[in-house]
Motif scaffolding. Structure first.
Motif, PDB file in Angstrom:
ATOM      1  N   UNK A  86       0.840  -1.203   0.000  1.00 45.55           N
ATOM      2  CA  UNK A  86       0.000   0.000   0.000  1.00 45.55           C
ATOM      3  C   UNK A  86       0.875   1.253   0.000  1.00 45.55           C
ATOM      4  N   UNK A  87       1.922   1.230   0.826  1.00 42.61           N
ATOM      5  CA  UNK A  87       2.781   2.418   0.943  1.00 42.61           C
ATOM      6  C   UNK A  87       3.542   2.686  -0.351  1.00 42.61           C
ATOM      7  N   UNK A  88       3.833   1.647  -1.103  1.00 43.46           N
ATOM      8  CA  UNK A  88       4.629   1.803  -2.322  1.00 43.46           C
ATOM      9  C   UNK A  88       3.770   2.029  -3.565  1.00 43.46           C
TER      10      UNK A  88
ATOM     11  N   UNK B  93      -7.827  -0.722   7.467  1.00 49.66           N
ATOM     12  CA  UNK B  93      -8.899   0.259   7.283  1.00 49.66           C
ATOM     13  C   UNK B  93      -8.641   1.510   8.131  1.00 49.66           C
ATOM     14  N   UNK B  94      -8.220   1.322   9.376  1.00 48.92           N
ATOM     15  CA  UNK B  94      -7.984   2.495  10.211  1.00 48.92           C
ATOM     16  C   UNK B  94      -6.802   3.313   9.707  1.00 48.92           C
ATOM     17  N   UNK B  95      -5.781   2.658   9.189  1.00 44.57           N
ATOM     18  CA  UNK B  95      -4.663   3.409   8.603  1.00 44.57           C
ATOM     19  C   UNK B  95      -5.153   4.244   7.414  1.00 44.57           C
ATOM     20  N   UNK B  96      -5.965   3.647   6.577  1.00 45.56           N
ATOM     21  CA  UNK B  96      -6.438   4.364   5.387  1.00 45.56           C
ATOM     22  C   UNK B  96      -7.385   5.501   5.769  1.00 45.56           C
ATOM     23  N   UNK B  97      -8.239   5.241   6.773  1.00 48.00           N
ATOM     24  CA  UNK B  97      -9.208   6.258   7.199  1.00 48.00           C
ATOM     25  C   UNK B  97      -8.534   7.479   7.804  1.00 48.00           C
TER      26      UNK B  97
ATOM     27  N   UNK C 238       0.360   7.547   2.985  1.00 51.38           N
ATOM     28  CA  UNK C 238       1.232   6.611   3.699  1.00 51.38           C
ATOM     29  C   UNK C 238       2.414   6.328   2.782  1.00 51.38           C
ATOM     30  N   UNK C 239       3.623   6.507   3.306  1.00 52.10           N
ATOM     31  CA  UNK C 239       4.788   6.200   2.467  1.00 52.10           C
ATOM     32  C   UNK C 239       5.895   5.591   3.314  1.00 52.10           C
ATOM     33  N   UNK C 240       6.865   4.988   2.638  1.00 51.90           N
ATOM     34  CA  UNK C 240       7.988   4.416   3.380  1.00 51.90           C
ATOM     35  C   UNK C 240       8.939   5.531   3.788  1.00 51.90           C
TER      36      UNK C 240
ATOM     37  N   UNK D  51      -5.121   5.246  -3.079  1.00 50.28           N
ATOM     38  CA  UNK D  51      -6.282   6.092  -3.342  1.00 50.28           C
ATOM     39  C   UNK D  51      -7.528   5.262  -3.652  1.00 50.28           C
ATOM     40  N   UNK D  52      -7.283   4.201  -4.398  1.00 49.41           N
ATOM     41  CA  UNK D  52      -8.384   3.290  -4.752  1.00 49.41           C
ATOM     42  C   UNK D  52      -9.020   2.739  -3.460  1.00 49.41           C
ATOM     43  N   UNK D  53      -8.192   2.336  -2.526  1.00 49.56           N
ATOM     44  CA  UNK D  53      -8.698   1.742  -1.288  1.00 49.56           C
ATOM     45  C   UNK D  53      -9.379   2.794  -0.415  1.00 49.56           C
ATOM     46  N   UNK D  54      -8.822   4.017  -0.389  1.00 53.64           N
ATOM     47  CA  UNK D  54      -9.441   5.073   0.419  1.00 53.64           C
ATOM     48  C   UNK D  54     -10.822   5.434  -0.138  1.00 53.64           C
ATOM     49  N   UNK D  55     -10.935   5.342  -1.452  1.00 55.14           N
ATOM     50  CA  UNK D  55     -12.211   5.702  -2.082  1.00 55.14           C
ATOM     51  C   UNK D  55     -13.250   4.603  -1.879  1.00 55.14           C
ATOM     52  N   UNK D  56     -12.803   3.392  -1.628  1.00 52.52           N
ATOM     53  CA  UNK D  56     -13.749   2.284  -1.526  1.00 52.52           C
ATOM     54  C   UNK D  56     -13.179   1.204  -0.597  1.00 52.52           C
ATOM     55  N   UNK D  57     -13.596   1.282   0.665  1.00 54.48           N
ATOM     56  CA  UNK D  57     -13.041   0.339   1.655  1.00 54.48           C
ATOM     57  C   UNK D  57     -13.451  -1.106   1.396  1.00 54.48           C
ATOM     58  N   UNK D  58     -14.491  -1.301   0.591  1.00 56.38           N
ATOM     59  CA  UNK D  58     -14.876  -2.695   0.324  1.00 56.38           C
ATOM     60  C   UNK D  58     -13.821  -3.410  -0.527  1.00 56.38           C
ATOM     61  N   UNK D  59     -12.851  -2.645  -1.045  1.00 52.81           N
ATOM     62  CA  UNK D  59     -11.776  -3.286  -1.809  1.00 52.81           C
ATOM     63  C   UNK D  59     -10.698  -3.872  -0.901  1.00 52.81           C
TER      64      UNK D  59
END
Lengths: 428, 106
Positions: A274-276, A384-388, A393-395, A282-290
């Motif tokens: 996710x970080x890389x 989910x909580x990290x994304x919310x 998020x980056x290395x 962005x895709x995951x933040x826009x749709x947590x069901x992913x």
């Protein structure tokens, strides 16, 4: 320029295979989906169909060596077309390390009947609130600091607390267990120097925790509560027999231990990806069901268990290939999950692959990870909580180097695929 | 040895002997019928060991739990005779039980 030939390397000790074990598996696969390992007395199973066949044939392939692997010579010389008697003696030698994961046949079926009732949907639903509250709190503290080292600061304490809470381990003892697990070498340790002959024999984490679990379970038999330890203390085999308390002590310690490394490493393996990958983020933040399908793809491409082991109980076959009794098999789950005969463009990270749930990240057959439903929930919760709570998020480049030239360190284990640490920068 | 009679998706029948105490799912897969995927390994968290119980024997079967019911509800092939085979522990009383592997969900 052709790639370096890795096929002669010792999978069980060569630390240079840790960064990219997949390249080693690819080269071995090119020799055949079931082929002899260069340096170990074992066949390596890298094909998906072949791995499934072995894992499902628990009659002919014993799990006795599931965790000890095949890096060391067997303690006996297999004789004849059926080594069942020799395996019985081998089980005796395993002693306290003879766990559910090693059992075969009816002893396995009986104990598994108890283990398989622990993480049911109803039980897991009851963990939802505390799991999310704790995840939210850990992530909040990290975001306030602007970053974290996710493996040891977040993932490990999180999964420890979750499993301890579900089991009913008293808060005061959890840290003691954590300390003992942290101090011990990882499962499938590749550093043989750690086992120096002149050092004092150390109590394994399982033996240490066993002393506590014996107390808990004895107490629960007299004073039942609403926790998993009580369920374990009072559980009976399918025929109604109450198990020996020591069997339940081993099972509880194993559940506590097994749920740690693998889930914690899965969190960090997913988070590295996710970080890389800002687009994925962005895709995951826009749709947590992913998140759940993303996690399945992480389990396929970078699940936290690289391999498991079997030994042929009797003369048998994989497909048309003759397998003599006593043959050891390194079943490379990580390789089967990238078998190009099974997965289209296997190296590509793709959310929503057809039949993705058939990956072997949690194994297959009667020994399929019984804690998988819990692992899926807890990893999805913390991601989910990290994304919310973040916008980015980056290395951490200071710790891991710049993009394109990252430096990552993996645990020296032939079983576990997991980062030793992962430093993240978190922007609210 | 008691046995169960299993009809595969292609209509073939197979008699599978079982040891009492194992689950129907274990008996079917150990009998070599691999089209029953049983992906979760019998922990009641997927519905890939879905079977239809043929007539008879219904009195000897364990009742459907809330968890099993919830998982079966997600199957497009559910019928009144649907069960998850991992939730049926075989006993001598179930000797001769006839089941059909359910069609696979998309």
């Amino acid at each position: 320029m052709s790639a370096t030939d890795l096929t002669g390397k010792d999978y069980f000790t060569d630390l240079s295979l840790l960064l990219d074990p997949y390249e080693y598996f690819r080269q071995m696969y090119a020799r055949g989906p079931v082929s002899p390992m260069g340096s170990a007395d074992s066949l390596l199973v890298t094909g998906f169909a072949e791995a499934v066949e072995v894992l499902r044939n628990n009659r002919d392939f014993s799990s006795a060596i599931a965790t000890t692997g095949a890096g060391q010579p067997l303690t006996f010389v297999p004789e004849g077309p059926d080594i069942s008697t020799q395996l019985d003696a081998f089980y005796e030698q395993l002693g306290p390390m003879n766990l559910l994961v090693n059992y075969d046949g009816m002893p396995h079926a009986r104990l598994r009947a108890i283990a398989s009732q622990l993480f049911t949907p109803t039980r897991l639903k009851a963990t939802h609130d505390f799991m999310h509250e704790f995840a939210a709190q850990l992530v909040r503290e990290s975001v306030q600091k602007g970053g974290c080292e996710i493996v040891n600061e977040i993932a490990t304490p999180f999964v420890t607390l979750v499993v301890a809470e579900i089991l009913g381990v008293p808060p005061g003892d959890r840290e003691k267990f954590r300390a003992v697990i942290d101090a011990a070498p990882p499962p499938g340790n590749m550093n043989r120097d750690d086992a120096r002959e002149d050092s004092e024999p150390q109590m394994s984490p399982l033996e240490y925790m066993g002393l506590f679990f014996f107390e808990y379970l004895s107490d629960r038999r007299d004073n039942p509560r609403d926790d998993l330890l009580t369920q374990l203390a009072l559980a009976t085999y399918p025929d109604g027999e109450l198990p020996d308390l020591l069997e339940m002590v081993k099972l509880s310690g194993f559940l506590f231990g097994a749920g740690q490394d693998t889930s914690a490493k899965l969190i960090s393996n997913a988070m590295r990806r996710i970080a890389e990958d800002p687009v994925l983020q962005e895709q995951l933040r826009a749709d947590y069901t992913l998140i759940p399908p993303m996690l399945e793809e992480v389990l396929r491409l970078e699940g936290s268990t690289k391999a498991t082991w079997r030994i042929a109980r009797r003369d048998t076959k994989i497909g048309d290939m003759e397998i003599p009794a006593g043959t050891r098999l390194t079943v490379a789950l990580a390789a089967a999950n990238r078998d190009p005969r099974r997965w289209e463009n296997p190296e590509e990270f793709r959310i929503g692959r057809p039949r993705i749930q058939e990956h072997l990240g949690f194994g297959r057959g009667v020994h399929t990870c019984a804690g998988a439903p819990l692992a899926r929930l807890e990893v999805a919760a913390i991601l989910r909580h990290f994304l919310e709570q973040t916008t980015q998020i980056s290395l951490n480049a200071e710790k891991h180097g710049p993009p394109g030239n990252r430096k990552l360190e993996y645990e020296p284990s032939y079983i576990i695929r997991g980062l030793a640490n992962l430093h993240l920068e978190l922007r609210a | 040895m008691p046995e169960v009679i299993v009809t595969t998706r292609s209509g073939e029948q197979q008699a599978i002997p079982f040891t009492p105490g194992t689950t129907l799912m274990q008996a079917i897969t150990e009998g070599g019928i691999y089209e029953l995927q049983a992906l979760c390994g019998g922990v009641c968290s997927c519905a890939t060991c879905h079977v239809h119980i043929d007539a008879g024997h219904s009195a000897e079967l364990p009742t459907v739990s809330e968890d099993e019911d919830g998982l079966l509800a997600g199957s497009e092939h559910r019928s009144e005779r649907s069960r998850l085979s991992c939730q049926i522990r075989l006993t001598d009383a179930l000797d001769g039980l006839r089941v059909t592997i359910a069609a696979e969900d998309e």
